[in-house]
Design an enzyme around this catalytic site. Structure first.
Site, PDB file in Angstrom:
ATOM      1  CG  ASP A  73      -6.871  -9.413 -15.542  1.00  0.00           C
ATOM      2  OD1 ASP A  73      -5.769  -9.530 -16.083  1.00  0.00           O
ATOM      3  OD2 ASP A  73      -7.033  -9.472 -14.308  1.00  0.00           O
ATOM      4  CB  CYS A 125     -12.198 -11.455 -11.662  1.00  0.00           C
ATOM      5  SG  CYS A 125     -12.915 -10.130 -12.658  1.00  0.00           S
TER       6      CYS A 125
END
Length: 526
Positions: free
Chosen positions: A188, A265
């Site tokens: 990410d 996430c």
């Protein structure tokens, strides 16, 4: 006017930044921001008086205000290069039918972006209008090349191999009982700054491999462990093989304090519990693999860390004396911050050590581990204040806002939050889960606005190995073909562009651009 006595001095074209937060000294509230390239090719800087001014009394006593100001200057500079692209292209579109369009376009883009646009695209504007999708991708790739060149040429984060900061940290790491630090954050883009910002570590002294969900490849990590131990055995680097130090592997998962059910996430369904559990399982698998293969797990230590992507504060699962980690027990640096914010520096440091010991899951942890964790906590306190100072205590871009996808192996130069989504892979088939997540993110960020997805493919190589560069280029081309096949509609529609790059690991030099999918050919005759 620049007060040269109170800002970092320059050598050539590069700002020489403070070497370490441990060597803090006075600095002006003025900040040098890269502005343009003069007629002699020298980079010029604007000084923004008081732009980053913050009262010392507002900071935690352990916070390095100097580092915060310098890191902020780097963030403004680098992100500004990407964020000026769309406004500049919009301005460009307003005079595409004018007779002096080419002259105006060249002047505008060189002034605003620092580079010109490809003539083959501009020269066709009078027929069908400007191919903005190609120009957008071109601009992203040019900006990427600019920041890469500056990173390896100037060492703006003072973390290059041999730098004062790198030497200090390498010695400190050995003092803690570790001969190598290997970190896997999630791919990410909100974690791309973990090493240089959130943890304040010199990039050259840390092995970083990003994976979706922080789910690193166990077999590959075992191979890297073997190479590390072999180097200790053959060359005594960084220390002899018989020295009682360990290989430290860290997994860094993430969560969102403001919207835990939606902005966590993606690989773990925004569940912090699942992300932590999966990360710990992968760490334990790594240790078990070492023990099963080499009969000695004592040379491997594990550490699980969570980071709040809204504020950059971390929480550390302190391992007990036996190395066991409890998923339900951690030390939140925000709590440490509040407990020590009114203390003197020495008292605050002693309190941190005490809090680390008390937070251990089972028994007192290893002293070296306590020392290392205390260091991370102190560094993260600076980052908490950084977000308070310059981002109103929480980032405005709580969700994804990456500028491009980085695919392959490398990207040592990327250390900014939400700049790049990483897909660390050797083959697209192997890294499909990581890459699919990135494409999904950029479908929302770019394709929804009729902007293409920019992908930079990168493979690093060792020039002391014969024909390594040629093989790295072939790897790039292989991944390029696989991307085009996997996302065929996006590519055929011009909504996905790829830049191929390679870099020599044996030299502290920027990556080399090999080719891109942007078509610049001018039609010929018969």
């Amino acid at each position: 006017m620049i007060d040269h006595s109170s800002v970092p001095q320059t050598t050539g074209n590069c700002i020489k930044r403070a070497p370490s937060r441990r060597f803090e000294s006075g600095i002006s509230s003025q900040v040098m921001i890269k502005d343009d390239v003069d007629k002699n090719g020298q980079i010029t800087y604007n000084v923004i008086p008081n732009a980053l001014k913050t009262s010392k009394s507002q900071l935690h006593p352990l916070t390095s205000g100097v580092d915060n100001k310098l890191l902020r200057g780097y963030e403004i500079d680098i992100k500004g290069r990407f964020d000026r692209i769309v406004p500049t292209l919009k301005r460009l579109s307003t005079f595409q039918r004018e007779p002096d369009f080419l002259t105006k376009a060249d002047s505008l883009t060189k002034t605003e972006l620092g580079f010109g646009m490809p003539l083959p695209i501009l020269e066709k504007a009078w027929v069908k209008g400007i191919d903005m999708q190609s120009l957008f991708a071109w601009s992203i790739f040019e900006a990427y090349q600019q920041i890469s060149n500056d990173f390896f040429r100037c060492d703006p984060l003072v973390g290059a191999s041999g730098s004062m900061r790198a030497k200090f940290f390498e010695a400190f790491l050995l003092e803690c009982g570790f001969h190598l630090l290997d970190i896997t954050p999630c791919a990410d883009g909100r974690l791309a700054h973990t090493v240089a910002y959130a943890l304040r570590l010199p990039f050259s002294a840390v092995r970083r491999r990003s994976h979706a969900g922080a789910l690193f490849d166990v077999e590959n990590t075992v191979n890297r462990w073997v190479k590390t131990e072999h180097l200790r055995y053959r060359e005594a680097k960084p220390n002899p093989a018989l020295s009682p130090t360990r290989y430290l592997k860290i997994v860094l998962y993430h969560f969102s304090s403001s919207d835990p059910n939606h902005k966590g996430c993606a690989a773990h369904g925004s569940s912090a519990k699942d992300a932590a559990s999966a990360g710990l399982a992968r760490l334990n698998d790594f240790r078990q693999a070492i023990e099963n293969s080499f009969c000695c797990g004592a040379s491997v230590d594990l550490l699980l860390i969570g980071i709040d992507t809204d504020t950059d504060s971390i929480r550390i699962h302190i391992p007990g004396v036996n190395g066991q980690t409890d998923l339900n027990t951690w030390l939140d640096v925000r709590d440490v911050y509040e407990a020590t914010c009114d203390m003197m520096v020495d008292t605050a440091r002693k309190t941190i050590i005490s809090m680390v010991n008390q937070a251990a899951s089972v028994g007192l942890p290893d002293k070296g581990m306590v020392k290392f964790i205390s260091y991370l906590i102190e560094n993260n306190i600076s980052q908490i204040d950084y977000v308070k100072q310059f981002h109103q205590a929480g980032y405005a871009d709580l969700d994804h806002a990456e500028r491009f996808i980085g695919v392959g192996i490398g990207f040592k130069e990327i250390h900014l939050r939400n700049l790049t989504y990483f897909a660390h892979l050797d083959t697209v088939e192997e890294g499909a889960p990581d890459l699919d997540v990135g494409i999904k993110i950029f479908t929302g960020l770019n394709v929804s606005r009729d902007l293409p997805i920019p992908i930079v493919v990168r493979f690093d190589y060792h020039s002391n190995v014969p024909r390594a560069r040629e093989r790295a280029i072939k790897d790039c081309q292989r991944v390029e073909r696989a991307i085009q096949e996997r996302y065929q509609k996006l590519y055929n529609d011009g909504m996905l562009h790829i830049l191929l790059t390679v870099r020599d690991r044996d030299q502290h030099s920027p990556p080399e651009s090999v080719k891109s999918t942007i078509k610049l050919e001018v039609g010929g005759g018969h």
